[in-house]
Design an enzyme around this catalytic site. Structure first.
Site, mmCIF file in Angstrom:
data_model
loop_
_atom_site.group_PDB
_atom_site.id
_atom_site.type_symbol
_atom_site.label_atom_id
_atom_site.label_comp_id
_atom_site.label_asym_id
_atom_site.label_seq_id
_atom_site.Cartn_x
_atom_site.Cartn_y
_atom_site.Cartn_z
ATOM 1 N N LYS A 157 0.807 -1.228 0.000
ATOM 2 C CA LYS A 157 0.000 0.000 0.000
ATOM 3 C C LYS A 157 0.842 1.281 0.000
ATOM 4 O O LYS A 157 0.455 2.279 -0.602
ATOM 5 C CB LYS A 157 -0.947 0.011 1.200
ATOM 6 C CG LYS A 157 -2.144 -0.915 1.030
ATOM 7 C CD LYS A 157 -3.004 -0.877 2.285
ATOM 8 C CE LYS A 157 -4.457 -1.078 1.937
ATOM 9 N NZ LYS A 157 -5.349 -0.770 3.051
ATOM 10 N N ASP A 170 -10.008 4.023 1.746
ATOM 11 C CA ASP A 170 -10.313 3.493 3.078
ATOM 12 C C ASP A 170 -11.084 4.507 3.933
ATOM 13 O O ASP A 170 -12.010 4.133 4.663
ATOM 14 C CB ASP A 170 -9.025 3.079 3.806
ATOM 15 C CG ASP A 170 -8.471 1.765 3.286
ATOM 16 O OD1 ASP A 170 -9.252 0.942 2.770
ATOM 17 O OD2 ASP A 170 -7.246 1.556 3.386
ATOM 18 N N GLY A 204 -1.646 2.696 13.486
ATOM 19 C CA GLY A 204 -1.071 2.071 12.292
ATOM 20 C C GLY A 204 -1.685 2.643 11.025
ATOM 21 O O GLY A 204 -2.260 3.743 11.021
HETATM 22 P P1 ATR Z 1 -2.595 -1.575 10.404
HETATM 23 O O1 ATR Z 1 -1.788 -0.997 9.295
HETATM 24 O O2 ATR Z 1 -3.545 -2.652 9.987
HETATM 25 O O3 ATR Z 1 -3.261 -0.516 11.239
HETATM 26 P P2 ATR Z 1 -0.307 -1.947 12.179
HETATM 27 O O4 ATR Z 1 0.435 -0.831 11.554
HETATM 28 O O5 ATR Z 1 0.441 -3.211 12.467
HETATM 29 O O6 ATR Z 1 -1.558 -2.396 11.313
HETATM 30 O O7 ATR Z 1 -1.002 -1.418 13.514
HETATM 31 C C1 ATR Z 1 -1.614 -2.245 14.431
HETATM 32 C C2 ATR Z 1 -2.112 -1.416 15.612
HETATM 33 O O8 ATR Z 1 -2.590 -2.311 16.623
HETATM 34 C C3 ATR Z 1 -1.031 -0.574 16.255
HETATM 35 O O9 ATR Z 1 -1.600 0.625 16.715
HETATM 36 C C4 ATR Z 1 -0.575 -1.457 17.407
HETATM 37 O O10 ATR Z 1 0.027 -0.761 18.463
HETATM 38 P P3 ATR Z 1 1.618 -0.456 18.456
HETATM 39 O O11 ATR Z 1 1.805 0.726 17.571
HETATM 40 O O12 ATR Z 1 1.947 -0.197 19.868
HETATM 41 O O13 ATR Z 1 2.275 -1.705 17.907
HETATM 42 C C5 ATR Z 1 -1.887 -2.030 17.827
HETATM 43 N N1 ATR Z 1 -1.703 -3.256 18.626
HETATM 44 C C6 ATR Z 1 -1.351 -4.473 18.168
HETATM 45 N N2 ATR Z 1 -1.268 -5.353 19.188
HETATM 46 C C7 ATR Z 1 -1.564 -4.653 20.334
HETATM 47 C C8 ATR Z 1 -1.663 -4.989 21.732
HETATM 48 N N3 ATR Z 1 -1.423 -6.244 22.158
HETATM 49 N N4 ATR Z 1 -2.023 -4.014 22.604
HETATM 50 C C9 ATR Z 1 -2.270 -2.745 22.180
HETATM 51 N N5 ATR Z 1 -2.192 -2.378 20.866
HETATM 52 C C10 ATR Z 1 -1.853 -3.308 19.963
#
Ligand code: ATR
Length: 273
Positions: A65, A101, A129
């Site tokens: 993307k 999106d 993210g």
């Molecule tokens: P996407 O592009 O689909 O949004 P991503 O960039 O991997 O995917 O983002 C995932 C989000 O879920 C992030 O905000 C992540 O928090 P971090 O920036 O701290 O990694 C959040 N996330 C994933 N697992 C988590 C957890 N166990 N607790 C809190 N937040 C979580």
């Protein structure tokens, strides 16, 4: 024969073919929509190939993307602000990149919560993210007076807030409970609550019952967040509609018909989850 498709790596689980083939059938359009596996090191050549093969355009999913935006000749304001593209139109040998999106996110809320008013109160976004970027862009576009981003990694929330300017601010994950008392919109953009992922455990006791709660997770359709919010009396909208609505602008650009997101389509995608 008009050709379109979706590129990604892996691509096996993409729901896009179900959506677009449903609309092709519904509108009796002679066209195809293919799943195309493209590894990262082959992205540029693949785009050239698809164009040479006469594809009208493609959807783009992980991990391409952001890279597609770099390779595009033209990018829409949404794609530039979000920093990623999910929809590409090939036109006169050029790559036009868009991001639908935020559009899909807003259309989903408008369809299922027609009384929702983004401008009435601040919004709280969980996560920072790629999905959060689109949601923040959508909320600002819809007139949110303030968007607060809470993320496990605070620095990512700060980066995103800085990217979008003065109306957007970062909050600590541990402060979510307090922030809930002032928001009119709550959106989970993290992967928490998704099938196979840890639960999203936040205390909703300060949530106002007028707050619209949306989860962009759609598997399961009713996440813990949505169930608990509904128990608090809040209006809730599940995440499936965002997936369906984000597909519509691409279909219109390639096949020339503006498609509807109706119950038949929703049911077709639901049985494949
Ligand atoms: P996407 O592009 O689909 O949004 P991503 O960039 O991997 O995917 O983002 C995932 C989000 O879920 C992030 O905000 C992540 O928090 P971090 O920036 O701290 O990694 C959040 N996330 C994933 N697992 C988590 C957890 N166990 N607790 C809190 N937040 C979580």
């Amino acid at each position: 024969m008009i050709k379109a498709g979706v590129i990604g790596w892996p691509i096996k689980h993409s729901k896009s073919p179900i959506i677009h083939r449903h609309w092709l059938l519904q509108h009796q359009i002679v066209g195809t929509y293919d799943k195309i596996a493209v590894p990262s090191n082959d992205l540029g050549a693949s785009l050239d190939n698809l164009m040479a093969q006469g594809y009208a355009g493609i959807n783009v999913t992980l991990p391409h993307k952001m890279a597609v935006l770099e390779l595009a000749d033209y990018a829409s304001p949404a794609a530039m602000a979000i920093g990623a593209a999910n929809t590409v139109l090939f036109k006169d040998g050029k790559i036009h990149a868009d991001n639908t999106d935020a559009y899909g996110f807003l259309k989903n809320l408008m369809q299922h919560a027609p009384n929702w008013n983004a401008s009435a109160a601040p919004a709280l976004i969980l996560g920072a993210g790629g999905a959060a970027r689109a949601v923040v862009y959508g909320l600002l576009d819809a007139g949110a007076p303030e968007v607060i981003i809470a993320n496990r990694t605070y620095a990512r929330a700060q980066d995103l807030a800085q990217h979008f300017g003065v109306k957007v601010m970062a909050a600590q994950w541990c402060d979510i409970g307090d922030v809930l008392s002032v928001v009119g919109t709550l959106v989970n953009t993290t992967s928490l609550g998704m099938m196979g992922q840890p639960r999203l455990e936040i205390d909703l006791s300060h949530l106002q019952n007028s707050c619209l709660v949306n989860d962009i997770v759609y598997n399961p359709l009713e996440t813990d967040l949505l169930r608990h919010a509904a128990q608090c009396g809040c209006p809730t909208v599940d995440g499936l509609g965002m997936l369906l609505h984000q597909a519509a602008p691409g279909f219109k650009a390639w096949f020339g018909v503006k498609p509807q997101v109706d119950k038949d389509l929703r049911d077709k995608v639901l049985v494949d989850l």
